[in-house]
Design a protein around this motif. Structure first.
Motif: not given
Length: 167
Positions: A134-151
């Motif tokens: 999560k960007s701390r100084d801009a309005a950006e989405n929460w990027v959620n990665y899990h290894s099941f999603l692949g590279a």
């Protein structure tokens, strides 16, 4: 809201820790779910269902204690009858990039992005299976990665969009 003293939440038994990451949620009211960590400090919070930047909230989590945490009574519409939940993780000793526990496989890091592909030090010793950014100084989405999603695979935590891929 009740006008009470700050709430001291004591963890006991095998959970008797000073948490490095606290995820708080009001289980009744539709209010923000807040996350706090010891790297950024007690009054610095991010709301998981929003894209907003980090905010300072002196009425939220006000203390990381040796055996739990303290929340201000103003946090999350502290109303009688509302259920609350707090998830806590202990990362370990603080180093130059954050706080890491290789035993627990958990790390909190703060870094300055460059806009280019980069490797971010997390001190875990192995590739993580789950990453939340999560960007701390801009309005950006929460990027959620899990290894099941692949590279390159990701899901935005704050939306109901399908999984995507890319940088």
């Amino acid at each position: 809201a009740d006008q009470q003293a700050n709430r001291l939440i004591t963890l006991d038994g095998s959970e008797n820790i000073q948490p490095d990451w606290v995820h708080l949620r009001n289980r009744v009211s539709a209010v923000n779910t807040d996350v706090y960590d010891s790297v950024r400090g007690v009054t610095k919070h991010l709301a998981t269902q929003q894209t907003t930047a980090e905010a300072t909230n002196t009425n939220g989590l006000v203390g990381f204690n040796t055996d739990g945490f303290t929340v201000d009574t103003s946090w999350g519409n502290y109303a009688t009858g509302n259920g609350y939940v707090g998830w806590c993780w202990k990362a370990g000793s603080i180093d130059s990039s954050g706080s890491t526990s290789t035993t627990a496989g958990f790390s909190i890091v703060s870094y300055q992005g460059t806009g280019s592909t980069a490797t971010i030090a997390h001190n875990l010793g192995v590739a993580p299976n789950w990453i939340l950014i999560k960007s701390r100084d801009a309005a950006e989405n929460w990027v959620n990665y899990h290894s099941f999603l692949g590279a390159g695979g990701y899901i935005y935590l704050n939306t109901n969009a399908a999984a995507g891929s890319g940088n």
